[in-house]
Scaffold this motif. Structure first.
Motif, PDB file in Angstrom:
ATOM      1  N   ALA A   1       5.735  16.961  -4.370  1.00 28.30           N
ATOM      2  CA  ALA A   1       5.305  16.984  -2.487  1.00 28.30           C
ATOM      3  C   ALA A   1       6.572  17.869  -2.492  1.00 28.30           C
ATOM      4  N   GLN A   2       7.356  18.307  -3.276  1.00 32.82           N
ATOM      5  CA  GLN A   2       8.066  19.346  -2.720  1.00 32.82           C
ATOM      6  C   GLN A   2       7.321  20.838  -2.618  1.00 32.82           C
ATOM      7  N   ALA A   3       6.504  20.925  -3.359  1.00 32.83           N
ATOM      8  CA  ALA A   3       5.721  22.893  -3.921  1.00 32.83           C
ATOM      9  C   ALA A   3       4.439  21.863  -2.652  1.00 32.83           C
ATOM     10  N   MET A   4       4.385  21.599  -1.846  1.00 33.88           N
ATOM     11  CA  MET A   4       3.221  21.537  -1.362  1.00 33.88           C
ATOM     12  C   MET A   4       3.553  22.087   0.411  1.00 33.88           C
TER      13      MET A   4
ATOM     14  N   GLY B   1      -6.146  10.663   9.501  1.00 31.80           N
ATOM     15  CA  GLY B   1      -5.163  11.665   8.240  1.00 31.80           C
ATOM     16  C   GLY B   1      -4.952  12.938   9.580  1.00 31.80           C
ATOM     17  N   LEU B   2      -4.428  14.236   8.860  1.00 32.23           N
ATOM     18  CA  LEU B   2      -4.209  15.086   9.733  1.00 32.23           C
ATOM     19  C   LEU B   2      -5.141  16.500   8.443  1.00 32.23           C
ATOM     20  N   LYS B   3      -5.294  17.185   9.605  1.00 33.63           N
ATOM     21  CA  LYS B   3      -5.854  18.629   9.080  1.00 33.63           C
ATOM     22  C   LYS B   3      -5.179  19.287   8.388  1.00 33.63           C
ATOM     23  N   PHE B   4      -6.125  20.286   7.475  1.00 30.58           N
ATOM     24  CA  PHE B   4      -4.502  21.374   6.896  1.00 30.58           C
ATOM     25  C   PHE B   4      -3.707  20.840   6.677  1.00 30.58           C
ATOM     26  N   THR B   5      -3.858  19.549   5.429  1.00 32.77           N
ATOM     27  CA  THR B   5      -2.227  18.883   5.429  1.00 32.77           C
ATOM     28  C   THR B   5      -2.225  18.040   4.402  1.00 32.77           C
ATOM     29  N   GLY B   6      -3.214  17.871   3.527  1.00 33.52           N
ATOM     30  CA  GLY B   6      -3.442  16.916   2.632  1.00 33.52           C
ATOM     31  C   GLY B   6      -3.810  14.944   3.370  1.00 33.52           C
ATOM     32  N   MET B   7      -3.300  15.108   4.477  1.00 32.91           N
ATOM     33  CA  MET B   7      -3.307  14.150   4.989  1.00 32.91           C
ATOM     34  C   MET B   7      -4.230  13.097   5.547  1.00 32.91           C
TER      35      MET B   7
ATOM     36  N   HIS C   1       0.677  -1.077  -0.090  1.00 34.12           N
ATOM     37  CA  HIS C   1       0.088   0.126   0.499  1.00 34.12           C
ATOM     38  C   HIS C   1       0.781   1.568   0.511  1.00 34.12           C
ATOM     39  N   TYR C   2       2.196   1.015   1.109  1.00 31.30           N
ATOM     40  CA  TYR C   2       2.990   2.732   0.666  1.00 31.30           C
ATOM     41  C   TYR C   2       2.947   2.719  -0.209  1.00 31.30           C
ATOM     42  N   GLU C   3       4.218   2.000  -1.616  1.00 26.19           N
ATOM     43  CA  GLU C   3       3.779   1.954  -2.738  1.00 26.19           C
ATOM     44  C   GLU C   3       2.731   2.890  -3.404  1.00 26.19           C
ATOM     45  N   THR C   4       1.376   2.801  -3.497  1.00 20.79           N
ATOM     46  CA  THR C   4       0.437   3.219  -3.937  1.00 20.79           C
ATOM     47  C   THR C   4      -0.358   4.199  -3.154  1.00 20.79           C
ATOM     48  N   GLY C   5      -0.541   4.752  -2.031  1.00 23.80           N
ATOM     49  CA  GLY C   5      -0.448   5.529  -1.425  1.00 23.80           C
ATOM     50  C   GLY C   5       0.336   6.371  -0.546  1.00 23.80           C
ATOM     51  N   CYS C   6       1.671   6.457  -0.638  1.00 25.60           N
ATOM     52  CA  CYS C   6       2.319   7.201   0.188  1.00 25.60           C
ATOM     53  C   CYS C   6       3.085   7.351  -0.535  1.00 25.60           C
ATOM     54  N   ARG C   7       3.947   6.809  -1.593  1.00 23.58           N
ATOM     55  CA  ARG C   7       5.277   7.446  -1.879  1.00 23.58           C
ATOM     56  C   ARG C   7       4.908   8.549  -2.146  1.00 23.58           C
ATOM     57  N   PRO C   8       4.420   8.260  -3.365  1.00 25.63           N
ATOM     58  CA  PRO C   8       4.109   9.626  -4.099  1.00 25.63           C
ATOM     59  C   PRO C   8       4.306  11.633  -3.616  1.00 25.63           C
ATOM     60  N   CYS C   9       3.809  11.551  -2.535  1.00 22.06           N
ATOM     61  CA  CYS C   9       3.558  12.413  -1.251  1.00 22.06           C
ATOM     62  C   CYS C   9       5.475  12.573  -0.076  1.00 22.06           C
ATOM     63  N   HIS C  10       5.337  10.705   0.396  1.00 21.26           N
ATOM     64  CA  HIS C  10       6.283  10.750   1.328  1.00 21.26           C
ATOM     65  C   HIS C  10       7.749  10.833   1.055  1.00 21.26           C
ATOM     66  N   GLY C  11       7.625  10.179  -0.655  1.00 26.09           N
ATOM     67  CA  GLY C  11       8.786   9.479  -0.875  1.00 26.09           C
ATOM     68  C   GLY C  11       9.472   7.738  -0.837  1.00 26.09           C
TER      69      GLY C  11
END
Length: 378
Positions: free
Chosen positions: A100-103, A129-135, A80-90
């Motif tokens: 993600a560097q421009a977020m 998740g986290l409010k105000f972060t896109g998470m 799941h990390y590869e699909t759902g998390c890697r695009p933002c968290h690397g």
């Protein structure tokens, strides 16, 4: 004295009203910039980070310690990390995703910060998740088992290099997800693009689920069952934060191709060897039905039996015991969902004890799979 208290109370109320009105006028004016390119003031950044840390600490104050003992949890979380998390968290092979560097705030590179969080805090953030972060929050609110898997992977990721990460995520599936021929078959089948891109990483091109209970074995399941399962995931009727986004991204034709492909594979021998024998034998008794508890026979719907089963029911023979146990526990808790036939299990599973669930799972895991389960043998 009373007049003085009343006077100060009125002044306080008037001041609060003025501040509220002032804040409203500032918001209405639109002069506060909301562009991510501008960043935050230092004091704003500090307050946001401080408030986030305190909120997580408060909401996990009495959290039960996470159980992360299942050996396949890390593998399940990696998928799941590869699909759902890697695009933002690397990831170890992609430390700095460009978008993600421009977020604002910029998503942290997790291998550098995981050590600052305990498992319970990670669980809370991943689940809610986290409010105000896109998470985002976890898409399936009741699937704590999936959240635990991702936490297990997060804790392991700082020790991985790029090659180890890719091996964990992809296994033997090609990293470039290009379709190709499936080896080791008498008549090699071409792996459809949709399988290569979306399915093979977890379920394998051979449909055996990479040999552990992180992912179910799909080889030899009926087309009807697999297609209905994908539709149920896509519609949100079967709950999974891992499978729902993937299934929803597939077209009807894609789901049909996936189902046809995996249904056409040879299920082969049992995917694992389980025991002890006395528990397998007790599981066989349970599979024949527990009349005293009103639990009907599992074999009538799922085989092995001398008659043809409804192809919309899954084949259980040769499936991973841990996977079967998890599904039954989800049915017992009312969180499994599925196609229109899933309601049948919501009346059956609660009649089984956790020990019953484990034993019947061991029994089915010990059986040799077959396409029709007419004469499955141990």
């Amino acid at each position: 004295m009373k007049r003085r208290v009343l006077r100060w109370s009125l002044r306080g109320a008037a001041l609060a009203l003025v501040l509220a009105l002032g804040g409203f006028l500032v918001a209405v004016s639109g002069i506060v910039p909301v562009g991510a390119s501008g960043g935050h003031w230092a004091i704003t950044e500090w307050m946001l980070q401080f408030g986030k840390r305190r909120s997580i600490a408060t909401h996990t104050l009495f959290a039960e310690p996470l159980e992360l003992d299942e050996p396949w949890l890390v593998l399940k979380g990696a998928g799941h990390y590869e699909t759902g998390c890697r695009p933002c968290h690397g990831s170890p092979d992609l430390p700095s995703p460009r978008i993600a560097q421009a977020m604002l705030p910029r998503p942290p590179y997790l291998p550098d910060v995981i050590g600052e969080r305990d498992p319970e805090a990670l669980f809370y953030v991943v689940k809610h998740g986290l409010k105000f972060t896109g998470m985002p929050a976890w898409p399936a609110a009741h699937r704590d088992d999936e959240v635990r898997a991702l936490v297990a992977f997060l804790l392991a990721m700082p020790e991985l290099d790029a090659d180890e990460y890719l091996e964990l995520v992809h296994g033997e599936a090609p990293h470039d997800t290009a379709a190709g021929a499936l080896p080791d078959l008498v008549e090699p089948a071409v792996v459809p693009d949709v399988v290569a891109h979306h399915c093979a990483r977890c379920h394998g091109t051979d449909g055996r689920g990479r040999g552990v209970a992180a992912f179910p074995s799909l080889a030899g399941q009926s087309r009807e069952y697999l297609e209905r399962a994908l539709v149920a995931y896509a519609d949100g009727d079967r709950h999974s934060g891992i499978m729902q986004p993937i299934a929803a991204d597939l077209s009807d034709a894609d789901r049909h191709d996936v189902a046809i492909y995996y249904a056409g594979l040879d299920a082969g021998a049992p995917v694992e060897r389980v025991g002890p024998q006395e528990r397998i034998e007790r599981g066989e008794e349970i599979a024949r039905g527990l009349a005293e508890r009103g639990a009907p026979s599992c074999q009538d719907c799922h085989g092995p039996a001398e008659w043809a089963r409804n192809p919309a029911y899954p084949r259980l023979s040769g499936q991973f015991a841990d996977y079967l146990e998890l599904q039954l526990e989800l049915f017992r808790s009312g969180h499994r969902g599925g196609s229109q036939y899933a309601d049948l299990m919501h009346h059956v599973a609660p009649r089984l004890t956790p020990e019953d669930v484990r034993d019947v799972a061991l029994y089915y895991a010990s059986l040799t799979p077959s396409h029709d389960d007419a004469r499955a043998e141990r």
